[in-house]
Design a protein around this motif. Structure first.
Motif, mmCIF file in Angstrom:
data_model
loop_
_atom_site.group_PDB
_atom_site.id
_atom_site.type_symbol
_atom_site.label_atom_id
_atom_site.label_comp_id
_atom_site.label_asym_id
_atom_site.label_seq_id
_atom_site.Cartn_x
_atom_site.Cartn_y
_atom_site.Cartn_z
ATOM 1 N N PRO A 28 -12.171 -5.031 -1.448
ATOM 2 C CA PRO A 28 -11.115 -4.839 -0.809
ATOM 3 C C PRO A 28 -11.019 -3.061 -0.497
ATOM 4 N N ASP A 53 -5.060 -6.562 0.462
ATOM 5 C CA ASP A 53 -4.900 -5.101 0.059
ATOM 6 C C ASP A 53 -4.637 -5.044 -1.269
ATOM 7 N N CYS A 54 -5.173 -4.202 -2.153
ATOM 8 C CA CYS A 54 -4.830 -4.258 -3.581
ATOM 9 C C CYS A 54 -4.097 -2.844 -3.921
ATOM 10 N N THR A 55 -3.444 -2.823 -4.987
ATOM 11 C CA THR A 55 -2.907 -1.704 -5.814
ATOM 12 C C THR A 55 -3.326 -1.727 -7.120
ATOM 13 N N TRP A 56 -3.935 -0.564 -7.596
ATOM 14 C CA TRP A 56 -4.102 -0.349 -8.967
ATOM 15 C C TRP A 56 -3.179 0.959 -9.600
ATOM 16 N N PHE A 62 -2.934 -4.206 -12.128
ATOM 17 C CA PHE A 62 -3.658 -4.637 -10.571
ATOM 18 C C PHE A 62 -3.269 -5.761 -9.928
ATOM 19 N N SER A 63 -2.770 -5.430 -8.734
ATOM 20 C CA SER A 63 -2.311 -6.777 -7.918
ATOM 21 C C SER A 63 -3.003 -6.733 -6.526
ATOM 22 N N CYS A 64 -3.027 -7.747 -5.851
ATOM 23 C CA CYS A 64 -3.719 -7.951 -4.562
ATOM 24 C C CYS A 64 -2.894 -8.852 -3.743
ATOM 25 N N THR A 65 -2.908 -8.502 -2.279
ATOM 26 C CA THR A 65 -2.247 -9.404 -1.312
ATOM 27 C C THR A 65 -3.228 -9.738 -0.532
#
Length: 219
Positions: A28, A53-56, A62-65
């Motif tokens: 990602p 799309d991921c956010t760290w 950690f989260s992904c969409t």
């Protein structure tokens, strides 16, 4: 022996290229944006890939969409999806074909059939390398152009991530492996064309004439 060792080296490069190609397609982090903010504790790293799309967060969360809608994506992401999947498929075909055509294996029949199989596998690797090189170059160009655009705010600018570099390296491995396989087969065919096998001419006419002359003497 040297050609067989060179083919084995090219096969190892192709394996690294295939694994890197698959990893680059699924990772990602095609582009990354780090937003530190006013406090280092609330630091956020945003990553965008071809499929999600991921956010760290610095706290460890950690989260992904997933990107479900294909038509809402930019053109370069749609093209990158298609060409990277095509590159993975072509490189997998190349691995299967060159396994049959390599000199160090006992598959593929005679030497001519193995040579043709190696050449076909090399072409698959070259096409896979080109299919992987085009989307990574296009994606990098879009990242750089957006980064240099003064109208785009700093929070929306990104830098190339690890997946882009992985894609470049994998495409290079596949291209090198494809060229080695194609040239190894081409050299063999070219040598056979330049130095054709010698034809032995037997003096059949002279032997027949001599045999006829001896028979006349006995008569």
């Amino acid at each position: 022996m040297a050609s067989a060792s060179l083919q084995f080296f090219a096969f190892i490069l192709a394996l690294f290229g295939v694994f890197g190609d698959i990893a680059a397609t699924l990772l990602p982090n095609w582009k990354v944006n780090a937003d530190v903010g006013s406090n280092i504790i609330t630091a956020i790293t945003q990553m965008q890939g071809l499929w999600m799309d991921c956010t760290w967060y610095s706290t460890g969360m950690f989260s992904c969409t997933l990107k479900y809608s294909i038509l809402s994506l930019p053109v370069y992401i749609q093209a990158a999806r298609t060409t990277m999947v095509l590159s993975c498929i072509l490189s997998a075909f190349g691995i299967c074909i060159t396994t049959v055509g390599m000199k160090c294996t006992k598959l593929g029949g005679d030497s001519d059939s193995k040579s043709h199989a190696c050449f076909a596998g090399g072409v698959c690797f070259i096409l896979a390398g080109i299919s992987g090189l085009v989307p990574t170059s296009w994606y990098t160009r879009e990242i750089i152009s957006n980064f240099l655009d003064q109208t785009i705010p700093e929070s929306s600018k990104h830098e190339p991530g690890g997946a882009v570099y992985t894609g470049f390296i994998s495409a290079g491995f596949l291209l090198i492996a494809g060229v080695i396989f194609c040239t190894s087969c081409f050299k063999k065919q070219q040598g056979a064309w330049i130095y054709p096998p010698k034809q032995h001419h037997f003096p059949s006419t002279e032997q027949e004439s001599n045999a006829g002359y001896n028979l006349k003497d006995y008569v």
